[in-house]
Design a protein around this motif. Sequence first.
Motif, PDB file in Angstrom:
ATOM      1  N   LYS A  36      48.056  -3.646 -35.860  1.00 17.93           N
ATOM      2  CA  LYS A  36      48.121  -3.149 -37.238  1.00 17.93           C
ATOM      3  C   LYS A  36      47.882  -1.639 -37.287  1.00 17.93           C
ATOM      4  O   LYS A  36      48.608  -0.905 -37.964  1.00 17.93           O
ATOM      5  CB  LYS A  36      47.090  -3.866 -38.109  1.00 17.93           C
ATOM      6  N   GLU A  37      46.860  -1.201 -36.562  1.00 20.78           N
ATOM      7  CA  GLU A  37      46.539   0.230 -36.590  1.00 20.78           C
ATOM      8  C   GLU A  37      47.638   1.048 -35.922  1.00 20.78           C
ATOM      9  O   GLU A  37      48.006   2.120 -36.407  1.00 20.78           O
ATOM     10  CB  GLU A  37      45.202   0.477 -35.898  1.00 20.78           C
ATOM     11  N   ALA A  38      48.164   0.543 -34.819  1.00 20.86           N
ATOM     12  CA  ALA A  38      49.191   1.280 -34.086  1.00 20.86           C
ATOM     13  C   ALA A  38      50.480   1.402 -34.884  1.00 20.86           C
ATOM     14  O   ALA A  38      51.233   2.372 -34.733  1.00 20.86           O
ATOM     15  CB  ALA A  38      49.467   0.606 -32.744  1.00 20.86           C
ATOM     16  N   ASN A  39      50.753   0.414 -35.739  1.00 14.96           N
ATOM     17  CA  ASN A  39      52.003   0.400 -36.487  1.00 14.96           C
ATOM     18  C   ASN A  39      51.814   0.678 -37.982  1.00 14.96           C
ATOM     19  O   ASN A  39      52.728   0.442 -38.778  1.00 14.96           O
ATOM     20  CB  ASN A  39      52.691  -0.962 -36.298  1.00 14.96           C
ATOM     21  N   ASP A  40      50.628   1.179 -38.342  1.00 15.74           N
ATOM     22  CA  ASP A  40      50.335   1.577 -39.717  1.00 15.74           C
ATOM     23  C   ASP A  40      50.587   0.432 -40.704  1.00 15.74           C
ATOM     24  O   ASP A  40      51.172   0.620 -41.773  1.00 15.74           O
ATOM     25  CB  ASP A  40      51.168   2.799 -40.118  1.00 15.74           C
TER      26      ASP A  40
END
Length: 264
Positions: A36-40
Amino acid sequence: MNQLDILRESLGQCDEILLDALLMRNRIVEDIMVYKEANDIPILQPEQEAKQREWLNRRMEGKRHKDEVTAVFEEITRNSKKIQARKLFDYNIVLIGFMGAGKSTISDFLRTVFAMEVVEMDQIIAEREGMSISDIFETYGEEYFRNLETELLIEMQSRSNVVISCGGGVPMRERNVVEMKKNGRVVLLTAKPETILNRVKDNHDRPLLEGNKNVSFIGDLMEKRREKYQAAADIVIETDGKDKLEICEELVHRLRALDSQSEQ
């Protein structure tokens, strides 16, 4: 081997399967957070929890031990939320702002979506003193109450991953700001005076506002506190026109951005 031993061995095999499955599930939860964080992608997705609940209800319809199995899955979900929270925040989240800015609402929502413990400072102090905040002010005076706030902030330094909802006057004392920052990120929630009035007009546990519930008084008091509030804050979030999901998603996103900057 008698029948009882055979049954116990089968039970042990089930436990092994459950243990391996839970460990795998927890790793997947962490992987999802990373993705989630890596792909915003928004961290908070309450609709996914609703889907899981619907799936469980369908699978357990008419089954034996429905209540027991449901209770186990609820605990699994709660622990998954805790894993997410610990991965996001290895510190306390300290909410500050004028009374009625939304601190209690947001802290309750964070408790729901991340299973984080919430410390409502006013509530804890009132419970420990055995009287309302208004009665503490009237009986012992404001200085006594402010000292209790400072002591509680110091106490919270030994904890982590806790949401601390501060009373409106907490950041006005510089010592408090120093103490809250020792193991916490300070989030200032703001709102317009008109919004504040609408939120607190029916509340009678606000000593500083009792008898002064009008936009002019609230606006003046907010202005007197504005400089110290902003000086204390690590991030500032406006709450007007936003629902609690939007506010919390912004809170998570901006805290993570702040953490990334600190790590560089």
